[in-house]
Design a protein around this motif. Structure first.
Motif, PDB file in Angstrom:
ATOM      1  N   LEU A   1      -4.325  25.467  10.369  1.00  0.00           N
ATOM      2  CA  LEU A   1      -3.881  26.819  10.697  1.00  0.00           C
ATOM      3  C   LEU A   1      -4.253  27.813   9.589  1.00  0.00           C
ATOM      4  O   LEU A   1      -4.497  28.985   9.860  1.00  0.00           O
ATOM      5  CB  LEU A   1      -2.380  26.827  10.975  1.00  0.00           C
ATOM      6  CG  LEU A   1      -1.989  26.015  12.222  1.00  0.00           C
ATOM      7  CD1 LEU A   1      -0.492  26.081  12.465  1.00  0.00           C
ATOM      8  CD2 LEU A   1      -2.736  26.491  13.453  1.00  0.00           C
ATOM      9  N   ALA A   2      -4.323  27.305   8.352  1.00  0.00           N
ATOM     10  CA  ALA A   2      -4.778  28.177   7.260  1.00  0.00           C
ATOM     11  C   ALA A   2      -6.224  28.589   7.508  1.00  0.00           C
ATOM     12  O   ALA A   2      -6.621  29.727   7.258  1.00  0.00           O
ATOM     13  CB  ALA A   2      -4.651  27.466   5.917  1.00  0.00           C
ATOM     14  N   GLY A   3      -7.015  27.660   8.019  1.00  0.00           N
ATOM     15  CA  GLY A   3      -8.409  27.966   8.345  1.00  0.00           C
ATOM     16  C   GLY A   3      -8.502  29.064   9.385  1.00  0.00           C
ATOM     17  O   GLY A   3      -9.312  29.985   9.278  1.00  0.00           O
ATOM     18  N   LEU A   4      -7.624  28.978  10.369  1.00  0.00           N
ATOM     19  CA  LEU A   4      -7.592  30.001  11.421  1.00  0.00           C
ATOM     20  C   LEU A   4      -7.151  31.347  10.836  1.00  0.00           C
ATOM     21  O   LEU A   4      -7.750  32.388  11.086  1.00  0.00           O
ATOM     22  CB  LEU A   4      -6.627  29.562  12.529  1.00  0.00           C
ATOM     23  CG  LEU A   4      -6.406  30.551  13.671  1.00  0.00           C
ATOM     24  CD1 LEU A   4      -7.691  30.736  14.466  1.00  0.00           C
ATOM     25  CD2 LEU A   4      -5.289  30.066  14.599  1.00  0.00           C
ATOM     26  N   TYR A   5      -6.093  31.278  10.023  1.00  0.00           N
ATOM     27  CA  TYR A   5      -5.557  32.494   9.412  1.00  0.00           C
ATOM     28  C   TYR A   5      -6.616  33.168   8.545  1.00  0.00           C
ATOM     29  O   TYR A   5      -6.776  34.385   8.565  1.00  0.00           O
ATOM     30  CB  TYR A   5      -4.330  32.128   8.576  1.00  0.00           C
ATOM     31  CG  TYR A   5      -3.824  33.254   7.711  1.00  0.00           C
ATOM     32  CD1 TYR A   5      -3.176  34.342   8.278  1.00  0.00           C
ATOM     33  CD2 TYR A   5      -3.988  33.226   6.331  1.00  0.00           C
ATOM     34  CE1 TYR A   5      -2.715  35.380   7.492  1.00  0.00           C
ATOM     35  CE2 TYR A   5      -3.528  34.256   5.533  1.00  0.00           C
ATOM     36  CZ  TYR A   5      -2.894  35.331   6.122  1.00  0.00           C
ATOM     37  OH  TYR A   5      -2.440  36.353   5.341  1.00  0.00           O
ATOM     38  N   LEU A   6      -7.365  32.357   7.787  1.00  0.00           N
ATOM     39  CA  LEU A   6      -8.404  32.916   6.923  1.00  0.00           C
ATOM     40  C   LEU A   6      -9.454  33.662   7.736  1.00  0.00           C
ATOM     41  O   LEU A   6      -9.994  34.669   7.276  1.00  0.00           O
ATOM     42  CB  LEU A   6      -9.067  31.800   6.113  1.00  0.00           C
ATOM     43  CG  LEU A   6      -8.463  31.577   4.732  1.00  0.00           C
ATOM     44  CD1 LEU A   6      -9.019  30.318   4.109  1.00  0.00           C
ATOM     45  CD2 LEU A   6      -8.742  32.769   3.821  1.00  0.00           C
ATOM     46  N   LEU A   7      -9.726  33.184   8.950  1.00  0.00           N
ATOM     47  CA  LEU A   7     -10.698  33.894   9.790  1.00  0.00           C
ATOM     48  C   LEU A   7     -10.222  35.314  10.075  1.00  0.00           C
ATOM     49  O   LEU A   7     -11.010  36.257  10.043  1.00  0.00           O
ATOM     50  CB  LEU A   7     -10.924  33.142  11.107  1.00  0.00           C
ATOM     51  CG  LEU A   7     -11.682  31.824  11.024  1.00  0.00           C
ATOM     52  CD1 LEU A   7     -11.879  31.256  12.422  1.00  0.00           C
ATOM     53  CD2 LEU A   7     -13.031  32.029  10.347  1.00  0.00           C
ATOM     54  N   VAL A   8      -8.920  35.453  10.334  1.00  0.00           N
ATOM     55  CA  VAL A   8      -8.375  36.800  10.591  1.00  0.00           C
ATOM     56  C   VAL A   8      -8.581  37.671   9.358  1.00  0.00           C
ATOM     57  O   VAL A   8      -9.074  38.797   9.445  1.00  0.00           O
ATOM     58  CB  VAL A   8      -6.863  36.737  10.921  1.00  0.00           C
ATOM     59  CG1 VAL A   8      -6.338  38.129  11.236  1.00  0.00           C
ATOM     60  CG2 VAL A   8      -6.588  35.781  12.062  1.00  0.00           C
ATOM     61  N   MET A   9      -8.199  37.132   8.194  1.00  0.00           N
ATOM     62  CA  MET A   9      -8.238  37.946   6.986  1.00  0.00           C
ATOM     63  C   MET A   9      -9.671  38.224   6.545  1.00  0.00           C
ATOM     64  O   MET A   9      -9.976  39.292   6.030  1.00  0.00           O
ATOM     65  CB  MET A   9      -7.439  37.271   5.856  1.00  0.00           C
ATOM     66  CG  MET A   9      -5.964  37.097   6.169  1.00  0.00           C
ATOM     67  SD  MET A   9      -5.235  38.426   7.162  1.00  0.00           S
ATOM     68  CE  MET A   9      -4.680  39.551   5.899  1.00  0.00           C
ATOM     69  N   LEU A  10     -10.571  37.268   6.735  1.00  0.00           N
ATOM     70  CA  LEU A  10     -11.979  37.498   6.408  1.00  0.00           C
ATOM     71  C   LEU A  10     -12.556  38.571   7.326  1.00  0.00           C
ATOM     72  O   LEU A  10     -13.324  39.432   6.895  1.00  0.00           O
ATOM     73  CB  LEU A  10     -12.782  36.206   6.556  1.00  0.00           C
ATOM     74  CG  LEU A  10     -12.510  35.116   5.523  1.00  0.00           C
ATOM     75  CD1 LEU A  10     -13.168  33.808   5.937  1.00  0.00           C
ATOM     76  CD2 LEU A  10     -13.015  35.529   4.158  1.00  0.00           C
ATOM     77  N   GLY A  11     -12.154  38.504   8.602  1.00  0.00           N
ATOM     78  CA  GLY A  11     -12.601  39.528   9.553  1.00  0.00           C
ATOM     79  C   GLY A  11     -12.111  40.894   9.122  1.00  0.00           C
ATOM     80  O   GLY A  11     -12.857  41.876   9.141  1.00  0.00           O
ATOM     81  N   LEU A  12     -10.860  40.944   8.678  1.00  0.00           N
ATOM     82  CA  LEU A  12     -10.295  42.209   8.204  1.00  0.00           C
ATOM     83  C   LEU A  12     -11.079  42.714   6.990  1.00  0.00           C
ATOM     84  O   LEU A  12     -11.419  43.897   6.899  1.00  0.00           O
ATOM     85  CB  LEU A  12      -8.815  42.007   7.845  1.00  0.00           C
ATOM     86  CG  LEU A  12      -8.078  43.233   7.309  1.00  0.00           C
ATOM     87  CD1 LEU A  12      -7.945  44.293   8.379  1.00  0.00           C
ATOM     88  CD2 LEU A  12      -6.705  42.846   6.769  1.00  0.00           C
ATOM     89  N   GLY A  13     -11.369  41.796   6.073  1.00  0.00           N
ATOM     90  CA  GLY A  13     -12.131  42.158   4.875  1.00  0.00           C
ATOM     91  C   GLY A  13     -13.505  42.704   5.234  1.00  0.00           C
ATOM     92  O   GLY A  13     -13.932  43.733   4.723  1.00  0.00           O
ATOM     93  N   LEU A  14     -14.170  42.032   6.152  1.00  0.00           N
ATOM     94  CA  LEU A  14     -15.505  42.469   6.562  1.00  0.00           C
ATOM     95  C   LEU A  14     -15.431  43.834   7.240  1.00  0.00           C
ATOM     96  O   LEU A  14     -16.262  44.712   7.005  1.00  0.00           O
ATOM     97  CB  LEU A  14     -16.129  41.442   7.513  1.00  0.00           C
ATOM     98  CG  LEU A  14     -17.546  41.746   7.976  1.00  0.00           C
ATOM     99  CD1 LEU A  14     -18.518  41.646   6.813  1.00  0.00           C
ATOM    100  CD2 LEU A  14     -17.982  40.806   9.088  1.00  0.00           C
ATOM    101  N   TRP A  15     -14.399  43.987   8.046  1.00  0.00           N
ATOM    102  CA  TRP A  15     -14.225  45.265   8.747  1.00  0.00           C
ATOM    103  C   TRP A  15     -14.027  46.400   7.740  1.00  0.00           C
ATOM    104  O   TRP A  15     -14.638  47.461   7.844  1.00  0.00           O
ATOM    105  CB  TRP A  15     -13.026  45.157   9.696  1.00  0.00           C
ATOM    106  CG  TRP A  15     -12.771  46.394  10.500  1.00  0.00           C
ATOM    107  CD1 TRP A  15     -13.592  46.929  11.462  1.00  0.00           C
ATOM    108  CD2 TRP A  15     -11.641  47.242  10.417  1.00  0.00           C
ATOM    109  NE1 TRP A  15     -13.014  48.060  11.970  1.00  0.00           N
ATOM    110  CE2 TRP A  15     -11.828  48.271  11.354  1.00  0.00           C
ATOM    111  CE3 TRP A  15     -10.478  47.230   9.635  1.00  0.00           C
ATOM    112  CZ2 TRP A  15     -10.891  49.288  11.535  1.00  0.00           C
ATOM    113  CZ3 TRP A  15      -9.547  48.233   9.812  1.00  0.00           C
ATOM    114  CH2 TRP A  15      -9.751  49.248  10.755  1.00  0.00           C
ATOM    115  N   ILE A  16     -13.182  46.158   6.732  1.00  0.00           N
ATOM    116  CA  ILE A  16     -12.962  47.172   5.692  1.00  0.00           C
ATOM    117  C   ILE A  16     -14.286  47.497   5.009  1.00  0.00           C
ATOM    118  O   ILE A  16     -14.612  48.656   4.766  1.00  0.00           O
ATOM    119  CB  ILE A  16     -11.925  46.675   4.653  1.00  0.00           C
ATOM    120  CG1 ILE A  16     -10.539  46.585   5.290  1.00  0.00           C
ATOM    121  CG2 ILE A  16     -11.883  47.599   3.434  1.00  0.00           C
ATOM    122  CD1 ILE A  16      -9.494  45.924   4.416  1.00  0.00           C
ATOM    123  N   SER A  17     -15.074  46.470   4.759  1.00  0.00           N
ATOM    124  CA  SER A  17     -16.335  46.704   4.041  1.00  0.00           C
ATOM    125  C   SER A  17     -17.329  47.497   4.882  1.00  0.00           C
ATOM    126  O   SER A  17     -18.190  48.172   4.347  1.00  0.00           O
ATOM    127  CB  SER A  17     -16.957  45.386   3.610  1.00  0.00           C
ATOM    128  OG  SER A  17     -17.524  44.734   4.721  1.00  0.00           O
TER     129      SER A  17
END
Lengths: 310, 364
Positions: free
Chosen positions: B255-271
């Motif tokens: 589930l951490a792997g799944l959660y990281l996908l959300v946060m990485l997506g957020l990071g990429l979106w911010i960038s």
């Protein structure tokens, strides 16, 4: 064959035009220069040709491929060097080159002869971080990286800006040799003296192309006699010349003044006498051949420092 | 795959060469876990207080002794003057004033109710509440000791999943989430925007690298690093804090792997929305502060106003903290966290789609 074909290509950002519709073509194996001051639209034109920015009008093909429609295939055939150093400063010289080679599915070894000329000078620094290189070295590395996948057309956006005079000369020698090997090169520069190294140049200003010709052709296009005036009292001389009845324009040019006479056959002695009467005793006046910069000054009557008399 | 591998190698090389990034990656999380877990505690210890003992009887002294003996209170100088006590309260020398009325022992003996007054410095409401509950506990104990009457209804509390009410047991899983979050969001946002800021994206964009290759290669390093840090964090949680780990660690990692996908997506979106690392940092902070404060890490979601509870449904941090606490402390299985998992899955798909669509190699 035409390597670059641009038809009414334009770019607008809202209401402001970065580039008015321009049309010109570059032949295969030609070294073509875009000469113009900062903000003229050179970078916008390059970015459209490099498939980075979509044009708002017109079309352009590079090596027969449309910059909008065939951008994927085109990226394999283009070598682009942005105006700003765009390599990884925290990677070494060799790592940068290897990275860009492998992204294109090439290797340094297989395409070495393409870059031998330039990379040879960088070889001793292969393990140095790119960020620690001098300006001239950085440009050589950037050119190597733009060449490593054997592009058909090279787009160089102000490659010599911020580079010392010796490195600039070396860089142009390299470009000349690349052109001789059959590569088509589009290069932009704000330095007028570099224009003479091109096969043809386009003068660009405020998004408009003013003229396209060979460097000699552009110099020949200067419509009136041009005289160089040297004096220790440049300011008085300039003011006196501005009052001269047949003055067309006067502007400082390095240590001298460039004076354009509105008559077809100006008299040097008459100008000398006029200057002498105005209190300039040591004036040396000679008729000279106009350079590209003079043509530029002539075509842009709004440039600061020039006095348009007529 | 070949292209992704090439970019990955470059990314790892750059990450491990970045002198500012390395400490953030490896030292900061450990410090964060150790310092936050120990220091940011809800427990209130050794509250200074003044007791105005107007009874001076055996019972009142027993009460004072009880207070003094507990770790929660520290009795300062005794006084009989209410004004003096009030001044001490005002200047913050004490946090509580307890007044034991005269006649305490006599009235208790006669079976009469007695009121002991407790005045609290409630500037910090939460602390005042906790101190009050400690005081009540102690008074009740004294009550029980001396009460002779028939027993009334008594509460027999039993604290499940955290029997000793260990603060760290509750906090550490949440802080682990923050740790993974910082890697996922900040570093990925900074990394991509850095290419923009220093101009290298120009050179990269004219290469035949495809969008998905770029995105995968840019996010994967931080996914891997995030998972590794979670592993390190869990080891520290186990060894240093003895946090119980009842549930499946495999499930935690999945589930951490799944959660990281959300946060990485957020990071990429911010960038994709920003042009410099400074801007990216600011946007990331703005979102993070809101997400963290509304995450239930410090304050229970149940006590938030209705609108905030609805907002929490969109807060990935809240879902993952809930997942971590349930699995680690309660031994929840996958079927117990399906709702949170579904929320994260939806957010991952949305966030990554949005970010990838927003990331353009060509601009209009």
């Amino acid at each position: 064959m035409t390597a670059v074909d641009i038809k009414a290509l334009e770019k607008r950002f809202g209401k402001t035009a970065a580039l008015e519709p321009v049309t010109f073509s570059v032949a295969e194996g030609e070294l073509f220069g875009l000469i113009g001051p900062d903000g003229a639209g050179k970078t916008t034109l390059f970015r459209m040709l490099a498939t980075l920015v979509l044009p708002t009008g017109g079309t352009a093909t590079v090596d027969g491929l449309d910059v909008v429609r065939d951008y994927r295939e085109l990226r394999n055939r283009l070598g682009y060097m942005p105006g700003r150093f765009a390599l990884y400063q925290d990677l070494t010289v060799a790592e940068n080159l290897k990275f860009f080679a492998s992204i294109f599915g090439a290797t340094i070894e297989s395409n070495y002869e393409m870059i031998r000329d330039i990379y040879g000078q960088l070889e001793p620094f292969r393990d140095r971080r790119a960020g620690a290189l001098s300006g001239g070295m950085k440009q050589k590395l950037a050119l190597s990286c733009a060449l490593i996948h054997r592009p058909r057309v090279l787009l160089l956006d102000e490659p010599t800006t911020g580079v010392d005079a010796v490195s600039r000369l070396e860089f142009w020698d390299v470009l000349t040799r690349l052109r001789d090997s059959g590569l088509t090169i589009l290069v932009s520069t704000p330095y007028m003296d570099e224009a003479a190294r091109c096969d043809r140049v386009a003068l660009i200003q405020d998004g408009h192309i003013l003229e396209i010709n060979t460097p000699t052709g552009i110099e020949d296009s200067y419509p009136l006699p041009l005289l160089s005036v040297k004096s220790s009292d440049r300011l008085t001389a300039k003011r006196a010349l501005e009052r001269f009845p047949f003055a067309y324009s006067v502007y400082p040019f390095g240590e001298e003044l460039h004076f354009t006479d509105s008559r077809a056959e100006p008299s040097v002695s008459e100008i000398k006498t006029w200057l002498h009467e105005a209190g300039v005793a040591d004036a040396e006046v000679t008729v000279i051949r106009a350079g590209i910069e003079d043509v530029f000054m002539h075509r842009m009557p709004t440039v600061e420092g020039q006095t348009g008399v007529a | 795959m070949r292209i992704i591998a090439i970019i990955l190698r470059k990314e790892f090389r750059q990450i491990f060469r970045n002198r500012a990034m390395l400490p953030i990656l490896f030292v900061l999380p450990v410090i964060q876990l150790l310092v936050l877990s120990y220091a940011a505690t809800f427990e209130v210890r050794e509250t200074p207080l003044v007791v105005i003992d107007q009874d001076r009887s055996e019972t009142s002294r027993a009460l004072i002794a009880r207070l003094d003996a507990s770790l929660y209170f520290q009795i300062g100088e005794q006084t009989t003057s209410m004004e003096e006590a009030e001044r001490a309260l005002l200047f913050g020398e004490v946090d509580m004033v307890m007044t034991i009325p005269s006649g305490l022992e006599r009235d208790l003996g006669a079976g009469q109710p007695v009121i002991v007054q407790v005045v609290l410095d409630a500037e910090d409401g939460a602390t005042a509440g906790i101190v009050q509950s400690y005081a009540t506990q102690i008074i009740n104990q004294v009550n029980a000791d001396i009460s002779l009457g028939p027993p009334g209804i008594r509460i027999a509390p039993s604290h499940w999943y955290n029997p000793n009410l260990e603060y760290t047991t509750f906090m550490v899983p949440g802080i682990l989430v923050l740790l993974v979050t910082i890697i996922g969001t900040f570093l990925s946002a900074m990394n991509v925007v850095r290419e923009k800021e220093i101009g290298t994206i120009e050179q990269l964009n004219v290469t035949p690298i495809k969008r998905y290759q770029f995105v995968v290669a840019k996010l994967l390093p931080f996914w891997i690093i995030g998972m590794a840090e979670l592993g390190v964090g869990l080891v520290i949680a186990k060894i240093v804090f003895s946090v119980p780990m009842v549930g499946s660690l495999w499930l935690v990692f999945a589930l951490a792997g799944l959660y990281l996908l959300v946060m990485l997506g957020l990071g990429l979106w911010i960038s994709t929305l920003t042009d410099t690392q400074q801007q990216a940092m600011f946007v990331a902070w703005f979102l993070m502060v809101i997400f963290i404060l509304l995450s239930g890490l410090f304050t229970p979601i149940d006590s938030m106003p209705r609108w905030a509870q609805i907002v929490t449904e969109f807060n990935p941090i809240a879902h993952f903290i809930e997942i971590m606490r349930r699995i680690l402390l309660k031994g929840a299985g996958f079927q117990d966290v399906t709702r949170q998992t579904a929320a994260l899955a939806i957010q991952a798909v949305l966030m990554l789609t949005l970010a990838v669509r927003q990331y353009q190699k060509r601009t209009g």
